[in-house]
Design an enzyme around this catalytic site. Structure first.
Site, mmCIF file in Angstrom:
data_model
loop_
_atom_site.group_PDB
_atom_site.id
_atom_site.type_symbol
_atom_site.label_atom_id
_atom_site.label_comp_id
_atom_site.label_asym_id
_atom_site.label_seq_id
_atom_site.Cartn_x
_atom_site.Cartn_y
_atom_site.Cartn_z
ATOM 1 N N LYS A 1 0.778 -1.201 0.087
ATOM 2 C CA LYS A 1 -0.034 0.005 -0.063
ATOM 3 C C LYS A 1 0.825 1.209 -0.014
ATOM 4 O O LYS A 1 0.564 2.449 0.274
ATOM 5 C CB LYS A 1 -0.840 0.038 1.115
ATOM 6 C CG LYS A 1 -1.953 -1.222 1.204
ATOM 7 C CD LYS A 1 -3.172 -0.708 2.232
ATOM 8 C CE LYS A 1 -2.906 -0.617 3.670
ATOM 9 N NZ LYS A 1 -3.918 -0.249 4.434
ATOM 10 N N LYS B 1 2.605 2.061 2.523
ATOM 11 C CA LYS B 1 2.909 2.492 3.852
ATOM 12 C C LYS B 1 3.663 1.993 4.847
ATOM 13 O O LYS B 1 3.824 0.870 4.473
ATOM 14 C CB LYS B 1 1.350 2.419 4.446
ATOM 15 C CG LYS B 1 0.152 3.410 4.049
ATOM 16 C CD LYS B 1 -0.987 3.127 4.887
ATOM 17 C CE LYS B 1 -1.778 4.252 4.970
ATOM 18 N NZ LYS B 1 -3.103 4.031 5.763
HETATM 19 N N1 C2G Z 1 -10.486 6.960 9.071
HETATM 20 C C1 C2G Z 1 -11.492 7.987 9.296
HETATM 21 N N2 C2G Z 1 -11.055 9.131 9.957
HETATM 22 C C2 C2G Z 1 -9.879 9.681 9.994
HETATM 23 C C3 C2G Z 1 -8.799 8.703 9.438
HETATM 24 C C4 C2G Z 1 -9.182 7.357 9.205
HETATM 25 O O1 C2G Z 1 -12.700 7.627 9.316
HETATM 26 N N3 C2G Z 1 -9.499 10.803 10.530
HETATM 27 C C5 C2G Z 1 -11.064 5.706 8.684
HETATM 28 C C6 C2G Z 1 -10.502 5.701 7.169
HETATM 29 O O2 C2G Z 1 -11.168 6.152 6.299
HETATM 30 C C7 C2G Z 1 -10.296 3.925 7.261
HETATM 31 C C8 C2G Z 1 -10.187 3.459 8.596
HETATM 32 O O3 C2G Z 1 -10.350 4.745 9.421
HETATM 33 O O4 C2G Z 1 -11.665 3.400 6.708
HETATM 34 C C9 C2G Z 1 -8.775 3.108 8.647
HETATM 35 O O5 C2G Z 1 -7.791 3.990 8.242
HETATM 36 P P1 C2G Z 1 -6.313 3.509 7.706
HETATM 37 O O6 C2G Z 1 -5.605 2.805 8.785
HETATM 38 O O7 C2G Z 1 -5.679 4.759 7.205
HETATM 39 O O8 C2G Z 1 -6.768 2.495 6.450
HETATM 40 P P2 C2G Z 1 -6.391 2.473 5.113
HETATM 41 O O9 C2G Z 1 -4.814 2.855 4.782
HETATM 42 O O10 C2G Z 1 -7.031 3.535 4.120
HETATM 43 O O11 C2G Z 1 -6.517 1.149 4.466
HETATM 44 O O12 C2G Z 1 -8.091 -2.435 2.088
HETATM 45 C C10 C2G Z 1 -8.405 -1.235 2.688
HETATM 46 C C11 C2G Z 1 -7.338 -0.872 3.093
HETATM 47 O O13 C2G Z 1 -6.532 -1.875 4.007
HETATM 48 C C12 C2G Z 1 -7.497 0.627 3.801
#
Ligand code: C2G
Length: 129
Positions: free
Chosen positions: A44, A46
């Site tokens: 990803k 990350k």
């Molecule tokens: N999120 C949120 N508000 C934020 C930060 C994150 O609602 N201020 C939500 C994101 O939209 C996501 C969840 O928290 O639904 C997890 O965020 P991340 O850990 O950044 O996940 P991500 O890297 O987007 O991975 O297959 C899907 C991926 O694994 C998603």
């Protein structure tokens, strides 16, 4: 028994994540979280601060979370929906539309992101002091 699933890295667990997990759980009776492995995070683009094991430990401590499973590929979602008898797939709306193909298998819900917080912002603020 309505079963909900969501996926993410959940690094440096913060209130934006908790807001998402709470609202996801409110959509059903059981919440499964697909937690990105360290290897999948590389895919990803990350690099999480905490290892998978530490992120798993913290996520399992959240009262809205019933089960944490490994997310190791983009392609596993359909299989997971069948495997875990999922009724609702949830993601933050930064992913709006990206997972609509899952509508064939379950309800797909995009929830609004929590403004003003992100793992990236936390890291930047800590770096800049
Ligand atoms: N999120 C949120 N508000 C934020 C930060 C994150 O609602 N201020 C939500 C994101 O939209 C996501 C969840 O928290 O639904 C997890 O965020 P991340 O850990 O950044 O996940 P991500 O890297 O987007 O991975 O297959 C899907 C991926 O694994 C998603």
């Amino acid at each position: 028994m309505k079963r909900v699933i969501t996926y993410g890295t959940f690094d440096l667990l913060h209130f934006g994540h908790i807001n998402l997990l709470k609202r996801a759980k409110d959509l059903g009776d059981c919440l499964v979280v697909g937690l990105s492995t360290d290897e999948f995070n590389e895919l990803k683009g990350k690099k999480s601060y905490f290892s998978y094991e530490k992120r798993e430990y913290m996520l399992e401590s959240v009262k809205y979370v019933d089960e944490v499973v490994k997310e190791s590929s983009w392609e596993q979602k359909i299989e997971d929906i069948k495997k875990y008898n999922i009724n609702v797939f949830v993601m933050g709306d930064d992913w709006e539309g990206k997972f609509d193909y899952l509508k064939e298998y379950c309800e797909v819900v995009y929830l609004s992101r929590t403004e003003g917080i992100s793992t990236t912002e936390i890291k930047e603020n800590l770096r800049c002091g």
